[in-house]
Design a protein around this motif. Structure first.
Motif, PDB file in Angstrom:
ATOM      1  N   THR A  42       0.865  -1.185   0.000  1.00 35.24           N
ATOM      2  CA  THR A  42       0.000   0.000   0.000  1.00 35.24           C
ATOM      3  C   THR A  42       0.898   1.231   0.000  1.00 35.24           C
ATOM      4  N   GLY A  43       0.447   2.284  -0.656  1.00 40.96           N
ATOM      5  CA  GLY A  43       1.291   3.475  -0.769  1.00 40.96           C
ATOM      6  C   GLY A  43       2.470   3.221  -1.695  1.00 40.96           C
ATOM      7  N   GLY A  46       4.686   5.947  -3.387  1.00 38.62           N
ATOM      8  CA  GLY A  46       5.509   6.793  -2.522  1.00 38.62           C
ATOM      9  C   GLY A  46       6.971   6.386  -2.578  1.00 38.62           C
ATOM     10  N   ASP A  67      -2.426   2.407  -4.485  1.00 38.01           N
ATOM     11  CA  ASP A  67      -2.153   3.810  -4.206  1.00 38.01           C
ATOM     12  C   ASP A  67      -3.310   4.608  -4.772  1.00 38.01           C
ATOM     13  N   ALA A 112       0.902   3.199   3.045  1.00 40.93           N
ATOM     14  CA  ALA A 112      -0.006   4.283   2.673  1.00 40.93           C
ATOM     15  C   ALA A 112      -0.219   5.174   3.890  1.00 40.93           C
ATOM     16  N   ASN A 131      -3.725   8.033   8.447  1.00 45.18           N
ATOM     17  CA  ASN A 131      -2.588   7.298   8.991  1.00 45.18           C
ATOM     18  C   ASN A 131      -2.978   6.235  10.015  1.00 45.18           C
ATOM     19  N   SER A 156       5.294   7.521   9.282  1.00 45.15           N
ATOM     20  CA  SER A 156       5.723   8.683   8.523  1.00 45.15           C
ATOM     21  C   SER A 156       6.177   9.761   9.499  1.00 45.15           C
TER      22      SER A 156
END
Length: 160
Positions: A42-43, A46, A67, A112, A131, A156
């Motif tokens: 996921t994500g 990035g 994403d 993500a 998040n 993050s």
């Protein structure tokens, strides 16, 4: 002067809790475990997710990337489009049950998240939802699906 906690420093312990020597993590140590394994990232468009996707594809994993970036706008993953499955989903809006119910994964790398520190200050509840809430919904969906997937999370800078 030696860097702290480098493999050559006295602080680095290569023995396990049983006193046996840990095997060296060479190129083959990980790659043979990933060949043919189904992996979700996921994500994936990035920074961390795209680098991981490249490595996983190189190691022979069957990679699915999620994403919110439209497929035609992919930049980091564009060279891999024919070597992985890409799903455009906003995990804030999407139901993770539909994702995990459609296929099973051996490993899920959940990257993500909102990584913008100014964005987290300006809109903390939106940041919390993208998040924290998305992560909880993904974990609950994984539990309900009864898949025996490994779930690996990354945070993050926005959480600080």
């Amino acid at each position: 002067m030696m860097a702290p906690f480098s493999p050559d420093s006295p602080q680095f312990d290569r023995t396990s809790s049983t006193g046996r020597q840990r095997p060296e993590a060479g190129r083959g140590a990980v790659s043979h475990r990933l060949v043919g394994k189904r992996v979700l990232v996921t994500g994936g468009e990035g920074f961390i997710g795209s680098h991981l996707a490249y490595r996983l594809v190189h190691l022979g994993a069957i990679v699915t990337v999620v994403d919110q970036v439209p497929a035609h706008a992919l930049q980091k993953l564009a060279p891999l489009r024919d070597r992985l499955e890409y799903l455009q989903l906003d995990l804030v809006e999407a139901d993770p049950d539909s994702l995990l119910g459609a296929q099973s994964f051996d490993t899920i790398f959940h990257f993500a998240a909102n990584a913008s520190v100014p964005g987290s200050v300006d809109a903390p509840w939106k940041d919390f939802e993208s998040n924290v809430t998305v992560t909880l919904r993904l974990m609950e969906s994984l539990r309900r699906s009864q898949q025996s997937s490994h779930l690996i999370l990354a945070s993050s800078a926005a959480v600080y």
